[in-house]
Motif scaffolding. Structure first.
Motif, mmCIF file in Angstrom:
data_model
loop_
_atom_site.group_PDB
_atom_site.id
_atom_site.type_symbol
_atom_site.label_atom_id
_atom_site.label_comp_id
_atom_site.label_asym_id
_atom_site.label_seq_id
_atom_site.Cartn_x
_atom_site.Cartn_y
_atom_site.Cartn_z
ATOM 1 N N THR A 135 0.828 -1.212 0.000
ATOM 2 C CA THR A 135 0.000 0.000 0.000
ATOM 3 C C THR A 135 0.863 1.264 0.000
ATOM 4 O O THR A 135 1.669 1.468 0.903
ATOM 5 N N CYS A 136 0.699 2.059 -1.039
ATOM 6 C CA CYS A 136 1.521 3.257 -1.197
ATOM 7 C C CYS A 136 1.037 4.064 -2.388
ATOM 8 O O CYS A 136 -0.015 3.788 -2.944
ATOM 9 N N CYS A 137 1.846 5.035 -2.807
ATOM 10 C CA CYS A 137 1.463 5.893 -3.932
ATOM 11 C C CYS A 137 2.131 5.463 -5.226
ATOM 12 O O CYS A 137 1.932 6.095 -6.260
ATOM 13 N N ALA A 138 2.972 4.436 -5.185
ATOM 14 C CA ALA A 138 3.688 3.916 -6.359
ATOM 15 C C ALA A 138 4.749 4.880 -6.877
ATOM 16 O O ALA A 138 5.331 4.666 -7.937
ATOM 17 N N GLY A 139 5.017 5.934 -6.124
ATOM 18 C CA GLY A 139 5.991 6.937 -6.564
ATOM 19 C C GLY A 139 7.409 6.388 -6.654
ATOM 20 O O GLY A 139 8.208 6.866 -7.458
ATOM 21 N N CYS A 140 7.724 5.394 -5.833
ATOM 22 C CA CYS A 140 9.088 4.863 -5.867
ATOM 23 C C CYS A 140 9.307 4.011 -7.121
ATOM 24 O O CYS A 140 10.342 4.110 -7.770
ATOM 25 N N GLN A 141 8.319 3.184 -7.477
ATOM 26 C CA GLN A 141 8.417 2.436 -8.745
ATOM 27 C C GLN A 141 8.510 3.403 -9.914
ATOM 28 O O GLN A 141 9.242 3.183 -10.871
ATOM 29 N N VAL B 146 10.709 -3.950 -2.716
ATOM 30 C CA VAL B 146 9.325 -3.770 -2.271
ATOM 31 C C VAL B 146 9.114 -2.335 -1.817
ATOM 32 O O VAL B 146 9.844 -1.832 -0.957
ATOM 33 N N GLU B 147 8.105 -1.674 -2.421
ATOM 34 C CA GLU B 147 7.714 -0.346 -1.945
ATOM 35 C C GLU B 147 6.405 -0.491 -1.189
ATOM 36 O O GLU B 147 5.692 -1.475 -1.330
ATOM 37 N N GLY B 148 6.086 0.519 -0.379
ATOM 38 C CA GLY B 148 4.796 0.531 0.295
ATOM 39 C C GLY B 148 4.828 -0.094 1.677
ATOM 40 O O GLY B 148 5.846 -0.628 2.123
ATOM 41 N N MET C 253 12.029 -0.311 -0.107
ATOM 42 C CA MET C 253 12.264 0.838 -0.966
ATOM 43 C C MET C 253 11.312 1.970 -0.600
ATOM 44 O O MET C 253 10.094 1.823 -0.675
ATOM 45 N N GLY C 254 11.861 3.097 -0.162
ATOM 46 C CA GLY C 254 11.050 4.280 0.101
ATOM 47 C C GLY C 254 10.591 4.405 1.543
ATOM 48 O O GLY C 254 10.640 3.453 2.322
ATOM 49 N N ALA C 255 10.131 5.605 1.889
ATOM 50 C CA ALA C 255 9.729 5.895 3.256
ATOM 51 C C ALA C 255 8.615 4.965 3.743
ATOM 52 O O ALA C 255 8.643 4.496 4.879
ATOM 53 N N CYS C 256 7.628 4.687 2.885
ATOM 54 C CA CYS C 256 6.533 3.800 3.304
ATOM 55 C C CYS C 256 7.079 2.476 3.840
ATOM 56 O O CYS C 256 6.532 1.913 4.781
ATOM 57 N N ALA C 257 8.136 1.973 3.221
ATOM 58 C CA ALA C 257 8.669 0.656 3.567
ATOM 59 C C ALA C 257 9.742 0.721 4.650
ATOM 60 O O ALA C 257 10.001 -0.265 5.328
ATOM 61 N N GLN D 80 16.177 4.767 1.033
ATOM 62 C CA GLN D 80 15.286 5.711 1.690
ATOM 63 C C GLN D 80 14.732 6.751 0.719
ATOM 64 O O GLN D 80 15.172 6.860 -0.412
ATOM 65 N N GLY D 81 13.812 7.555 1.260
ATOM 66 C CA GLY D 81 13.288 8.701 0.519
ATOM 67 C C GLY D 81 11.825 8.586 0.185
ATOM 68 O O GLY D 81 11.280 7.490 0.110
ATOM 69 N N CYS D 82 11.188 9.710 -0.018
ATOM 70 C CA CYS D 82 9.785 9.739 -0.419
ATOM 71 C C CYS D 82 9.625 10.740 -1.548
ATOM 72 O O CYS D 82 9.269 11.859 -1.320
ATOM 73 N N PRO D 83 9.921 10.335 -2.779
ATOM 74 C CA PRO D 83 10.312 9.008 -3.230
ATOM 75 C C PRO D 83 11.825 8.771 -3.110
ATOM 76 O O PRO D 83 12.583 9.698 -2.833
ATOM 77 N N ILE D 84 12.257 7.507 -3.376
ATOM 78 C CA ILE D 84 13.677 7.189 -3.458
ATOM 79 C C ILE D 84 14.322 8.037 -4.553
ATOM 80 O O ILE D 84 13.635 8.607 -5.394
ATOM 81 N N THR E 247 -6.128 0.227 2.683
ATOM 82 C CA THR E 247 -6.702 1.502 3.086
ATOM 83 C C THR E 247 -5.631 2.465 3.596
ATOM 84 O O THR E 247 -4.664 2.050 4.219
ATOM 85 N N ARG E 248 -5.778 3.734 3.302
ATOM 86 C CA ARG E 248 -4.733 4.673 3.698
ATOM 87 C C ARG E 248 -5.239 5.786 4.605
ATOM 88 O O ARG E 248 -4.455 6.445 5.264
ATOM 89 N N LEU E 249 -6.536 6.021 4.616
ATOM 90 C CA LEU E 249 -7.144 6.918 5.603
ATOM 91 C C LEU E 249 -6.614 8.352 5.585
ATOM 92 O O LEU E 249 -6.504 8.996 6.630
ATOM 93 N N SER F 208 -0.077 15.155 -1.734
ATOM 94 C CA SER F 208 0.706 14.750 -2.894
ATOM 95 C C SER F 208 0.974 13.245 -2.861
ATOM 96 O O SER F 208 0.986 12.577 -3.891
ATOM 97 N N ARG F 209 1.141 12.689 -1.642
ATOM 98 C CA ARG F 209 1.487 11.269 -1.488
ATOM 99 C C ARG F 209 0.302 10.338 -1.728
ATOM 100 O O ARG F 209 0.432 9.120 -1.569
ATOM 101 N N ILE F 210 -0.848 10.876 -2.077
ATOM 102 C CA ILE F 210 -1.953 10.011 -2.487
ATOM 103 C C ILE F 210 -1.521 9.215 -3.715
ATOM 104 O O ILE F 210 -1.814 8.035 -3.854
ATOM 105 N N THR G 153 8.527 13.722 -9.042
ATOM 106 C CA THR G 153 7.454 13.156 -8.225
ATOM 107 C C THR G 153 7.490 13.856 -6.863
ATOM 108 O O THR G 153 8.560 13.941 -6.262
ATOM 109 N N HIS G 154 6.360 14.308 -6.389
ATOM 110 C CA HIS G 154 6.245 15.029 -5.122
ATOM 111 C C HIS G 154 7.056 16.326 -5.126
ATOM 112 O O HIS G 154 8.134 16.430 -4.529
ATOM 113 N N ALA G 155 6.500 17.292 -5.798
ATOM 114 C CA ALA G 155 7.125 18.611 -5.902
ATOM 115 C C ALA G 155 7.275 19.214 -4.523
ATOM 116 O O ALA G 155 6.554 18.851 -3.601
HETATM 117 S S1 SF4 Z 1 7.834 6.352 -0.129
HETATM 118 FE FE1 SF4 Z 1 6.708 8.132 -0.859
HETATM 119 S S2 SF4 Z 1 7.009 8.063 -3.053
HETATM 120 FE FE2 SF4 Z 1 7.562 6.051 -2.302
HETATM 121 S S3 SF4 Z 1 5.694 4.850 -2.463
HETATM 122 FE FE3 SF4 Z 1 5.718 5.714 -0.397
HETATM 123 S S4 SF4 Z 1 4.553 7.620 -0.538
HETATM 124 FE FE4 SF4 Z 1 5.099 7.017 -2.610
#
Ligand code: SF4
Ligand code: SF4
Ligand code: SF4
Lengths: 263, 426
Positions: free
Chosen positions: A16-22, A61-63, A87-91, A139-143, B40-42, B60-62, B157-159
């Motif tokens: 579960t995430c925004c897919a920004g890292c992929q 793995v992201e999310g 991969m990424g802050a979510c993970a 790390q990073g949001c996104p990586i 779910t992300r709430l 933005s992180r949606i 991504t994510h300005a």
């Molecule tokens: S770490 Fe940030 S950019 Fe990467 S999937 Fe999570 S919310 Fe998206």
């Protein structure tokens, strides 16, 4: 990169995430075709309808894990992967998903869904390493795409990927930026791991900590600095929790220093 | 008895996790369920109590693919709530960010997500040997869009430098000039992309639905305006709830929407059917050249529609940059007073109309949030399309039918993470 050996089997997965890292990987336009020449990318749901059950040499793995099904999936991936990379802050630190931690999840669900009986979600979002053994973290949001390429190159050449054990401030000073803290802003650069090239402060915006805690972060002195600048208790907590509500290194010290039970 | 059943798990080459369940029954309405299984992300719940100046970076992180659209919708809604009036320069820079989002997402969807189906490949890698030039072009068009977003927003991504009331950093004139040159030089690529997508007249699915976009007096749908349908309904963006009605469905973690009790379409066909006269001259010329008749009620033309929009938005971004170059650009944030209030706005994200609404207390903290994403708006129409496809499905082999269903869903370019559970908080 050497090409004598068979290409490593690589998979990309999203929880579960925004897919920004992929997306950051897809966005490596200049290097993408070159990278694909060196690996055998077998699983990439966002970009391909082909599937591959494993085993994988490397799995990214992201999310975040938000329910039982995702937890099972992550455990399967662990069993099927020689090297598992979060991969990424979510993970790695929970990212924005973890802002819910410590709050009243039932009330949260209800406020979003009304009748929330069918909504099954964990009250706490933890880093992937709390669920299974993780070999490396990006790390990073996104990586950063560049860090991804460096990491992959190291793996492919058999070198040990290098960790940046210094703070964003170091990168910021190398860029000779004017320090935003001196201008009254609240910047998490002193306690955040480097890797982004001090992106935000270089563009006039204080660091929000998306690369997670730097080893041996001096959280107490950061909290004191924020307080001296007149930041309210609430604001300090929100700053620390935006991307790091599940980063133990931060939360432990924050809890102790500000005496907050629910963190 | 069921004639046929399709249970497509985790639809590929779309963003996020969703399944499609279809059951065709003798003499009965088919059962069609878009099952949205994304976790779910709430967002609307955990956003409460955050400061008004934290909203855009969190929202933005949606979604990574349309992060600029969410960020800018959030900024505009905050400003509407607090009656903040940013300068012209800020609006124009934001339009460039939104255009960047649309260009990048369209290039990705057209070439990497939709196109493989049309050429019998499972992904862009399999296309490479035969379509080297097309893939290279797609990468160029995608990179250009990313570079535009990075130039204005600080990151693709994510300005990060677009804030309430302005920008913490702006590009230099020479950076804008070289970006302008690249945008201009991309026009032949954009035209070639239209010609490529214009070649695929099949499959078709013609069904007259309703089409919705954010219509502005001067510009093609993008940054602000009224919510307008092709059937002539019109409400100001702030009154979206009077037009768009949401409902819960038991099998999805997303709300479904209707206008006047019926499904509707947002996205490239929504915009084109409502505002075709506002396309740039180049885009009009190419629309004619490939023989696309507008309005179009063939949902598979969403793909070609995006290709036409790519060219239009290129032209529009060049115009905006020309205008910016006559101004003295500088990092600029207007002064404002934090106050209580609520604001609702609509922008055009790549997949269509995106609504953000917030309510703040006097200290500028979030009391309530509501987001309706374009993908959630389209779900009801997707189900209606699948139902109308059922006679065709019975004639196809199982594999062909599944491919057709996948192609149909991918034509909407759904962004499932985006769509999950955005409903008004109490
Ligand atoms: S770490 Fe940030 S950019 Fe990467 S999937 Fe999570 S919310 Fe998206
Ligand atoms: S601006 Fe932030 S990152 Fe840069 S030196 Fe100052 S505290 Fe460190
Ligand atoms: S400066 Fe801080 S918030 Fe910005 S990208 Fe780097 S680590 Fe993330």
């Amino acid at each position: 990169m050497s090409t004598g050996k068979p290409k490593p089997v690589v998979a990309l997965y999203g929880l579960t995430c925004c897919a920004g890292c992929q997306l950051e990987i897809l966005n490596l336009e200049d290097d993408l075709l070159d990278i694909l020449g060196h690996i055998n990318l077998v699983q990439f749901r966002m970009g391909s309808s082909a599937t591959h059950p494993g085993p994988y040499d490397v799995c990214f793995v992201e999310g975040s894990v938000t329910n039982e099904a995702e937890l099972t999936r992550l455990k399967e991936l662990r069993e099927n992967s020689k090297i598992l990379v979060a991969m990424g802050a979510c993970a790695t630190t929970g990212g924005v998903n973890a802002i819910r931690n410590g709050r009243n999840i039932e009330e949260f669900k209800q406020s979003v869904y009304g009748d929330a009986s069918h909504v099954n979600t964990f009250p706490q979002i933890l880093p992937l390493k709390s669920h299974v053994k993780i070999d490396y973290e990006l790390q990073g949001c996104p990586i950063s795409g560049q860090e991804f390429v460096e990491f992959l190159t190291a793996l492919l050449t058999g070198a040990e990927p290098r960790e940046k054990n210094y703070a964003v401030c170091v990168e910021c000073r190398m860029k000779e930026n004017v320090c935003l803290m001196k201008e009254g802003e609240l910047c998490l650069g002193p306690i955040t791991r480097a890797g982004c090239g001090a992106l935000c402060p270089s563009l006039g915006f204080p660091c929000e900590g998306c690369w997670g805690p730097v080893p041996q972060a001096n959280v107490e002195s950061e909290i004191d600095m924020f307080s001296q600048k007149g930041a309210s208790f609430d604001l300090v907590v929100r700053k620390f929790r935006m991307f790091n509500a599940s980063a133990e290194e931060f939360m432990k010290q924050l809890k102790r220093r500000l005496n907050i039970e629910w963190l | 008895m069921a004639l046929a059943k399709f249970d497509i798990h985790h639809i590929a080459r779309v963003e996020g996790h969703g399944d499609l369940f279809v059951e065709l029954k003798e003499g009965k309405e088919p059962r069609v369920e878009m099952r949205i299984t994304e976790g779910t992300r709430l967002f609307e719940a955990f956003l409460r109590d955050h400061g008004h100046n934290e909203v855009s970076h969190i929202m933005s992180r949606i979604c990574g693919i349309c992060s600029h659209s969410h960020a800018i919708a959030a900024l505009r809604a905050v400003e509407a709530a607090m009656q903040i009036e940013p300068h012209l320069q800020t609006h124009q820079l934001r339009k460039l960010q939104l255009i960047g989002d649309n260009l990048a997402s369209h290039a990705l969807h057209i070439n990497f997500l939709a196109l493989p189906d049309y050429v019998g490949a499972r992904n862009v890698i399999e296309m490479l040997p035969k379509y080297q030039e097309e893939v290279q072009r797609a990468l160029r068009l995608k990179k250009l869009a990313n570079d535009l977003m990075e130039l204005i927003g600080g990151r693709h991504t994510h300005a990060l430098c677009a804030v309430v009331g302005g920008y913490t950093h702006v590009p230099t004139s020479s950076q804008l000039q070289s970006m302008r040159k690249r945008l201009q030089e991309a026009i032949p690529d954009a035209e070639a992309q239209i010609e490529l997508m214009g070649m695929f007249a099949e499959p078709k699915l013609v069904r007259r639905s309703q089409y919705l976009a954010v219509k502005h007096a001067k510009d093609y749908p993008l940054y602000e305006g009224d919510l307008v349908t092709d059937k002539g309904l019109r409400v100001p963006e702030s009154e979206y709830t009077s037009l768009i009605k949401e409902r819960n469905v038991p099998y999805a973690h997303a709300k479904f929407s209707e206008v006047e009790g019926k499904p509707f379409v947002v996205g490239s066909l929504g915009r084109l059917n409502v505002a075709k006269d506002q396309l740039s001259d180049n885009a009009k010329r190419m629309t004619k050249k490939v023989g696309l008749k507008l309005p179009s009620y063939d949902i598979f033309q969403m793909n070609l529609g995006q290709a036409i929009e790519y060219l239009h938005y290129l032209d529009q971004s060049i115009e905006i940059i020309d205008d910016l170059l006559t101004q003295n650009l500088h990092a600029d944030i207007v002064d404002y007073k934090t106050r209580s209030g609520s604001g609702a706005v609509a922008v055009e994200a790549p997949r269509g109309v995106l609504v953000h609404e917030y309510r703040f207390n006097a200290r500028g903290r979030v009391l309530a949030a509501d987001v309706i994403t374009p993908t959630a708006m389209n779900y009801s129409n997707i189900e209606a399309d699948v139902r109308s496809l059922s006679p065709v499905l019975q004639e196809l082999s199982k594999d062909e039918a599944e491919l057709r269903l996948n192609m149909l869903i991918r034509a909407y370019d759904p962004c499932i993470s985006c769509s999950v559970h955005f409903v008004r908080t109490a």
